[in-house]
Design a protein around this motif. Structure first.
Motif, PDB file in Angstrom:
ATOM      1  N   GLN A 157       5.857  29.270  38.803  1.00  0.00           N
ATOM      2  CA  GLN A 157       4.484  29.539  39.200  1.00  0.00           C
ATOM      3  C   GLN A 157       4.496  30.148  40.593  1.00  0.00           C
ATOM      4  OE1 GLN A 157       1.984  26.122  39.113  1.00  0.00           O
ATOM      5  NE2 GLN A 157       0.130  27.258  39.609  1.00  0.00           N
ATOM      6  N   PHE A 158       3.658  31.147  40.788  1.00  0.00           N
ATOM      7  CA  PHE A 158       3.595  31.807  42.076  1.00  0.00           C
ATOM      8  C   PHE A 158       2.459  31.232  42.907  1.00  0.00           C
ATOM      9  CE2 PHE A 158       6.533  35.172  41.275  1.00  0.00           C
ATOM     10  CZ  PHE A 158       6.500  35.367  39.915  1.00  0.00           C
ATOM     11  N   ARG A 159       2.705  31.113  44.190  1.00  0.00           N
ATOM     12  CA  ARG A 159       1.629  30.778  45.114  1.00  0.00           C
ATOM     13  C   ARG A 159       1.879  31.560  46.377  1.00  0.00           C
ATOM     14  NH1 ARG A 159       0.644  26.820  48.960  1.00  0.00           N
ATOM     15  NH2 ARG A 159       2.607  25.754  48.548  1.00  0.00           N
ATOM     16  N   LEU A 160       0.845  32.222  46.858  1.00  0.00           N
ATOM     17  CA  LEU A 160       0.961  33.019  48.062  1.00  0.00           C
ATOM     18  C   LEU A 160       0.081  32.408  49.135  1.00  0.00           C
ATOM     19  CD1 LEU A 160       0.642  36.567  46.458  1.00  0.00           C
ATOM     20  CD2 LEU A 160       2.736  35.319  47.004  1.00  0.00           C
ATOM     21  N   GLU A 161       0.603  32.345  50.330  1.00  0.00           N
ATOM     22  CA  GLU A 161      -0.157  31.758  51.428  1.00  0.00           C
ATOM     23  C   GLU A 161      -0.061  32.639  52.655  1.00  0.00           C
ATOM     24  OE1 GLU A 161       0.643  27.687  52.036  1.00  0.00           O
ATOM     25  OE2 GLU A 161      -0.595  27.498  53.828  1.00  0.00           O
ATOM     26  N   GLU A 162      -1.212  33.096  53.122  1.00  0.00           N
ATOM     27  CA  GLU A 162      -1.272  33.929  54.307  1.00  0.00           C
ATOM     28  C   GLU A 162      -1.418  33.061  55.549  1.00  0.00           C
ATOM     29  OE1 GLU A 162      -3.689  36.055  51.026  1.00  0.00           O
ATOM     30  OE2 GLU A 162      -3.442  34.035  51.830  1.00  0.00           O
ATOM     31  N   SER A 163      -0.978  33.606  56.665  1.00  0.00           N
ATOM     32  CA  SER A 163      -1.163  32.948  57.954  1.00  0.00           C
ATOM     33  C   SER A 163      -1.151  33.997  59.051  1.00  0.00           C
ATOM     34  CB  SER A 163      -0.054  31.911  58.200  1.00  0.00           C
ATOM     35  OG  SER A 163       1.207  32.531  58.241  1.00  0.00           O
ATOM     36  N   GLY A 164      -1.644  33.619  60.216  1.00  0.00           N
ATOM     37  CA  GLY A 164      -1.560  34.494  61.379  1.00  0.00           C
ATOM     38  C   GLY A 164      -2.831  35.215  61.750  1.00  0.00           C
ATOM     39  N   GLY A 165      -3.898  35.014  61.004  1.00  0.00           N
ATOM     40  CA  GLY A 165      -5.151  35.652  61.376  1.00  0.00           C
ATOM     41  C   GLY A 165      -5.733  35.046  62.640  1.00  0.00           C
ATOM     42  N   GLY A 166      -6.792  35.653  63.136  1.00  0.00           N
ATOM     43  CA  GLY A 166      -7.409  35.117  64.332  1.00  0.00           C
ATOM     44  C   GLY A 166      -8.346  36.102  64.975  1.00  0.00           C
ATOM     45  N   LEU A 167      -8.687  35.809  66.232  1.00  0.00           N
ATOM     46  CA  LEU A 167      -9.583  36.650  67.015  1.00  0.00           C
ATOM     47  C   LEU A 167      -8.760  37.530  67.946  1.00  0.00           C
ATOM     48  CD1 LEU A 167     -12.145  33.888  68.097  1.00  0.00           C
ATOM     49  CD2 LEU A 167     -12.406  35.517  66.223  1.00  0.00           C
ATOM     50  N   VAL A 168      -9.178  38.773  68.077  1.00  0.00           N
ATOM     51  CA  VAL A 168      -8.485  39.691  68.967  1.00  0.00           C
ATOM     52  C   VAL A 168      -9.479  40.721  69.478  1.00  0.00           C
ATOM     53  CG1 VAL A 168      -7.770  41.220  67.093  1.00  0.00           C
ATOM     54  CG2 VAL A 168      -6.422  41.132  69.201  1.00  0.00           C
ATOM     55  N   GLN A 169      -9.238  41.205  70.669  1.00  0.00           N
ATOM     56  CA  GLN A 169     -10.097  42.249  71.220  1.00  0.00           C
ATOM     57  C   GLN A 169      -9.659  43.621  70.719  1.00  0.00           C
ATOM     58  OE1 GLN A 169      -9.928  41.555  75.492  1.00  0.00           O
ATOM     59  NE2 GLN A 169     -11.811  40.345  75.390  1.00  0.00           N
ATOM     60  N   PRO A 170     -10.545  44.573  70.742  1.00  0.00           N
ATOM     61  CA  PRO A 170     -10.160  45.934  70.345  1.00  0.00           C
ATOM     62  C   PRO A 170      -8.967  46.414  71.160  1.00  0.00           C
ATOM     63  CG  PRO A 170     -12.531  45.776  70.517  1.00  0.00           C
ATOM     64  CD  PRO A 170     -11.982  44.480  71.049  1.00  0.00           C
ATOM     65  N   GLY A 171      -8.065  47.081  70.464  1.00  0.00           N
ATOM     66  CA  GLY A 171      -6.838  47.534  71.102  1.00  0.00           C
ATOM     67  C   GLY A 171      -5.711  46.522  71.036  1.00  0.00           C
ATOM     68  N   GLY A 172      -6.025  45.324  70.622  1.00  0.00           N
ATOM     69  CA  GLY A 172      -5.024  44.277  70.542  1.00  0.00           C
ATOM     70  C   GLY A 172      -4.211  44.341  69.262  1.00  0.00           C
ATOM     71  N   SER A 173      -3.327  43.353  69.117  1.00  0.00           N
ATOM     72  CA  SER A 173      -2.415  43.309  67.972  1.00  0.00           C
ATOM     73  C   SER A 173      -2.409  41.926  67.345  1.00  0.00           C
ATOM     74  CB  SER A 173      -0.989  43.656  68.412  1.00  0.00           C
ATOM     75  OG  SER A 173      -0.903  44.969  68.920  1.00  0.00           O
ATOM     76  N   LEU A 174      -2.129  41.911  66.064  1.00  0.00           N
ATOM     77  CA  LEU A 174      -1.930  40.678  65.325  1.00  0.00           C
ATOM     78  C   LEU A 174      -0.858  40.923  64.282  1.00  0.00           C
ATOM     79  CD1 LEU A 174      -5.441  39.153  64.424  1.00  0.00           C
ATOM     80  CD2 LEU A 174      -3.671  38.098  65.839  1.00  0.00           C
ATOM     81  N   ARG A 175      -0.121  39.875  63.979  1.00  0.00           N
ATOM     82  CA  ARG A 175       0.807  39.944  62.855  1.00  0.00           C
ATOM     83  C   ARG A 175       0.428  38.833  61.881  1.00  0.00           C
ATOM     84  NH1 ARG A 175       7.291  39.924  63.482  1.00  0.00           N
ATOM     85  NH2 ARG A 175       6.759  41.948  64.415  1.00  0.00           N
ATOM     86  N   ILE A 176       0.136  39.223  60.665  1.00  0.00           N
ATOM     87  CA  ILE A 176      -0.140  38.237  59.634  1.00  0.00           C
ATOM     88  C   ILE A 176       1.018  38.226  58.644  1.00  0.00           C
ATOM     89  CG2 ILE A 176      -2.631  38.282  59.893  1.00  0.00           C
ATOM     90  CD1 ILE A 176      -2.847  40.172  57.554  1.00  0.00           C
ATOM     91  N   SER A 177       1.210  37.093  58.027  1.00  0.00           N
ATOM     92  CA  SER A 177       2.333  36.969  57.109  1.00  0.00           C
ATOM     93  C   SER A 177       1.886  36.357  55.794  1.00  0.00           C
ATOM     94  CB  SER A 177       3.447  36.122  57.727  1.00  0.00           C
ATOM     95  OG  SER A 177       3.008  34.803  57.946  1.00  0.00           O
ATOM     96  N   CYS A 178       2.676  36.576  54.803  1.00  0.00           N
ATOM     97  CA  CYS A 178       2.419  36.062  53.468  1.00  0.00           C
ATOM     98  C   CYS A 178       3.695  35.409  52.979  1.00  0.00           C
ATOM     99  CB  CYS A 178       2.019  37.208  52.546  1.00  0.00           C
ATOM    100  SG  CYS A 178       1.901  36.771  50.803  1.00  0.00           S
ATOM    101  N   GLU A 179       3.598  34.154  52.647  1.00  0.00           N
ATOM    102  CA  GLU A 179       4.773  33.432  52.180  1.00  0.00           C
ATOM    103  C   GLU A 179       4.618  33.095  50.712  1.00  0.00           C
ATOM    104  OE1 GLU A 179       5.616  29.861  54.268  1.00  0.00           O
ATOM    105  OE2 GLU A 179       7.554  29.580  53.306  1.00  0.00           O
TER     106      GLU A 179
END
Length: 125
Positions: free
Chosen positions: A1-23
């Protein structure tokens, strides 16, 4: 059975960076292409990126080209979406999606076998 879980979202100002992941919790995630989709409030879900099983074929929506990068670590059974130079229009719920095959389907939701629950990204000024 597959299960996918995202993480790493959040608040950021314009021009900023984020890395989100999927496990993935099944080792066979490594045998499939993985896409990222997003949905902003009041808008339809749209494809953002896709990486093939081999990692050699990668596709991006025009709106994120040059700013977003997707890559995968099959040892950790994870896929990542690095988002740089974020703009408010990038805000939304980001979903990881396992394609039903090892190639990318050009964001065809009928070719998605499993969806994650999503992680929220908010770009605010």
């Amino acid at each position: 059975q597959f299960r996918l879980e995202e993480s790493g979202g959040g608040l950021v100002q314009p021009g900023g960076s984020l890395r989100i992941s999927c496990e993935g919790t099944a080792s066979t995630l490594a045998n499939y292409a993985v896409s990222w989709f997003r949905q902003a409030p009041g808008k339809e879900r749209e494809g953002v990126s896709c990486i093939s099983r081999s990692g050699l074929n990668i596709f991006y929506a025009d709106s994120v080209k040059g700013r977003f990068t997707t890559f995968r670590d099959d040892v950790k059974v994870r896929t990542y979406l690095q988002m740089n130079n974020l703009v408010p229009e990038d805000s939304g719920i980001y979903y990881c999606a396992r394609e039903v095959d090892h190639w990318c389907s050009n964001f065809n939701e009928n070719q998605i076998g499993n969806w994650g629950h999503g992680t929220q990204v908010i770009v605010f000024s």
